[in-house]
Design a protein around this motif. Structure first.
Motif, mmCIF file in Angstrom:
data_model
loop_
_atom_site.group_PDB
_atom_site.id
_atom_site.type_symbol
_atom_site.label_atom_id
_atom_site.label_comp_id
_atom_site.label_asym_id
_atom_site.label_seq_id
_atom_site.Cartn_x
_atom_site.Cartn_y
_atom_site.Cartn_z
ATOM 1 N N ASN A 20 0.699 -0.963 -0.049
ATOM 2 C CA ASN A 20 -0.103 0.165 -0.306
ATOM 3 C C ASN A 20 0.960 1.147 -0.249
ATOM 4 O O ASN A 20 0.842 2.084 -0.655
ATOM 5 C CB ASN A 20 -0.887 0.226 1.093
ATOM 6 N N VAL A 23 1.182 1.404 -3.518
ATOM 7 C CA VAL A 23 0.072 2.396 -4.142
ATOM 8 C C VAL A 23 -0.595 3.739 -3.902
ATOM 9 O O VAL A 23 -0.491 4.911 -5.007
ATOM 10 C CB VAL A 23 -1.345 1.848 -3.191
ATOM 11 N N GLY A 24 0.268 4.591 -2.662
ATOM 12 C CA GLY A 24 0.679 5.554 -2.363
ATOM 13 C C GLY A 24 1.114 6.388 -3.120
ATOM 14 O O GLY A 24 1.732 7.441 -3.289
ATOM 15 N N GLN A 115 -6.402 3.034 -8.400
ATOM 16 C CA GLN A 115 -6.219 3.114 -6.956
ATOM 17 C C GLN A 115 -7.802 2.237 -6.571
ATOM 18 O O GLN A 115 -7.594 2.029 -5.206
ATOM 19 C CB GLN A 115 -6.379 4.759 -6.788
ATOM 20 N N TRP A 119 -6.137 0.196 -3.642
ATOM 21 C CA TRP A 119 -6.354 0.653 -2.701
ATOM 22 C C TRP A 119 -7.439 -0.387 -1.480
ATOM 23 O O TRP A 119 -7.304 -0.577 -0.264
ATOM 24 C CB TRP A 119 -6.140 1.512 -2.593
ATOM 25 N N GLU A 143 -3.616 2.946 5.705
ATOM 26 C CA GLU A 143 -3.666 3.847 5.164
ATOM 27 C C GLU A 143 -2.147 5.067 5.643
ATOM 28 O O GLU A 143 -1.921 6.316 5.207
ATOM 29 C CB GLU A 143 -4.656 5.311 6.902
ATOM 30 N N GLY A 146 -0.342 4.249 2.996
ATOM 31 C CA GLY A 146 -0.322 4.634 1.231
ATOM 32 C C GLY A 146 -0.116 6.547 1.654
ATOM 33 O O GLY A 146 0.759 6.775 0.956
#
Length: 412
Positions: A20, A23-24, A115, A119, A143, A146
């Protein structure tokens, strides 16, 4: 035998944290550079037009979030995660070579779809692994990874752009993240849907409905009918409304005040960095003290920070506001996701998370449109002030409407 818990699934959990972060980072490649690309390369003279890429991203991601929950329940989490990475592959190339603004908008439609899949599935997979007792902690880690990825990449691309130009350097970083994320997901990530089924077999729902709900019923319950779920959905939407404003207009505001690219990159990075790191604390804290008042307090803190941006005119004030905005968002972001998990039955939790994320990321689109129109008519500070007022009002809605004991009932 399948076991739930962070300790029992630590290696796979931390692998998903790393995924993640990538992903961020894929999103972070845009945070500093794209608003300046609209202004300096494509010479868009209206904020509404310049923010079309956020509008496109928000609509694409919001819609995909909704279907990600259904798809992951039907086909499993891992195939959806891999599909998200595959879809992202052309994005950096389009951002580098796109000859018109329409190409940039198209790249953000593709990025939004990616995303929404990647996510969303990392959220669901961590919920699957840890079970109900550490849900807030799990969402904090997810979070945090990310948005620390967003922050680090926003900072790095600011320096790359200052040294080598707005294109292609910053987007080569995004290409590397996509390749690494896809490789890790294919080779090492394991399916977690069976963990959710294990939890469902022993779950006592805090809601009157158990596992036999249609997609329409889950959407209606999450969006409107359940007091907690609907409060969470509107707060998520307003949170991303103000994030869309920060993404699209803050760099332009800072540039108009004469700040250098390096300083704009710092401001673009500090907000998600505090947001990301803070969630390592607030996610677990919500497991102990509850979700409701962290959400309310976080929305009010965000509103104060946005007010400081609206009246500020120097790097120091804006830096303090960025720290405060990140802290407020950290209070809210993992807590909202954990609160969804408290109420939603494991059999329809993925679909409920998808519905919530539909509303939440729809906030990007609403924020781009609303802030762009107000900025064109009255200037960027006025747009920021209006969004500050909306954010405070959203916190008050949660204070009045949301139940305060869902996290306790979920463990019974």
């Amino acid at each position: 035998m399948i076991k739930l818990g962070l300790r029992q699934n630590f290696a796979q959990f931390m692998l998903l944290v790393a995924v993640n972060a990538l992903v961020g980072g894929t999103l972070g490649q845009e945070r500093t550079v794209l608003p300046l690309l609209a202004d300096e390369v494509f010479h868009l003279d209206r904020y509404t037009g310049a923010l079309t890429y956020i509008l496109a991203f928000g609509l694409a991601k919001a819609g995909t979030n909704y279907f990600a929950g259904t798809l992951s329940d039907r086909y499993g989490r891992k195939p959806v995660l891999i599909a998200g990475w595959l879809i992202a592959i052309p994005v950096p190339l389009i951002l580098i070579l796109g000859p018109t603004w329409g190409w940039i908008v198209a790249a953000n439609v593709i990025l939004g779809i990616s995303q929404g899949l990647t996510w969303s599935t990392t959220v669901m997979m961590k919920m699957d692994l840890v079970g109900p007792k550490q849900r807030g902690l799990a969402m904090g880690f997810n979070e945090a990874a990310g948005y620390l990825g967003v922050a680090a990449t926003a900072l790095a691309t600011g320096y790359i752009a200052a040294e080598y130009g707005l294109r292609p350097g910053p987007f080569l970083l995004g290409a590397a993240f996509i390749a690494l994320g896809l490789g890790l997901s294919v080779l090492f990530v394991r399916e977690t849907h069976h963990h959710a089924k294990t939890e469902a077999a022993n779950h006592v729902s805090v809601h009157a409905h158990a596992g036999s709900l249609s997609d329409r019923q889950v959407f209606t319950l999450t969006s409107f009918r359940d007091r907690s779920l609907s409060s969470i959905s509107q707060a998520g939407m307003v949170n991303n409304l103000n994030d869309g404003l920060a993404w699209g207009l803050f760099p332009i505001l800072f540039a108009s005040a004469g700040l250098s690219l390096e300083r704009i990159g710092i401001l673009a990075a500090v907000y998600p960095a505090v947001w990301g790191a803070g969630q390592l604390i607030t996610g677990g804290l919500s497991d102990r003290i509850g979700r409701k008042w962290l959400i309310v307090g976080g929305m009010i803190v965000q509103a104060v920070a946005l007010g400081m941006v609206a009246v500020g005119d120097s790097f120091g004030i804006w830096l303090a506001a960025a720290v405060l905005l990140g802290a407020g968002t950290a209070m809210v972001y993992p807590t909202l996701l954990a609160a969804i998990g408290d109420v939603a039955h494991p059999e329809w939790r993925a679909r409920s998370v998808g519905a919530y994320r539909l509303w939440r990321d729809g906030g990007f689109a609403v924020g781009a449109l609303l802030s762009g129109l107000i900025a064109d008519a009255f200037g960027i500070p006025a747009a920021v002030a209006v969004v500050a007022a909306l954010t405070a009002a959203s916190g008050l809605v949660v204070a009045v409407r949301m139940r305060g004991n869902d996290h306790i009932r979920a463990r019974v």
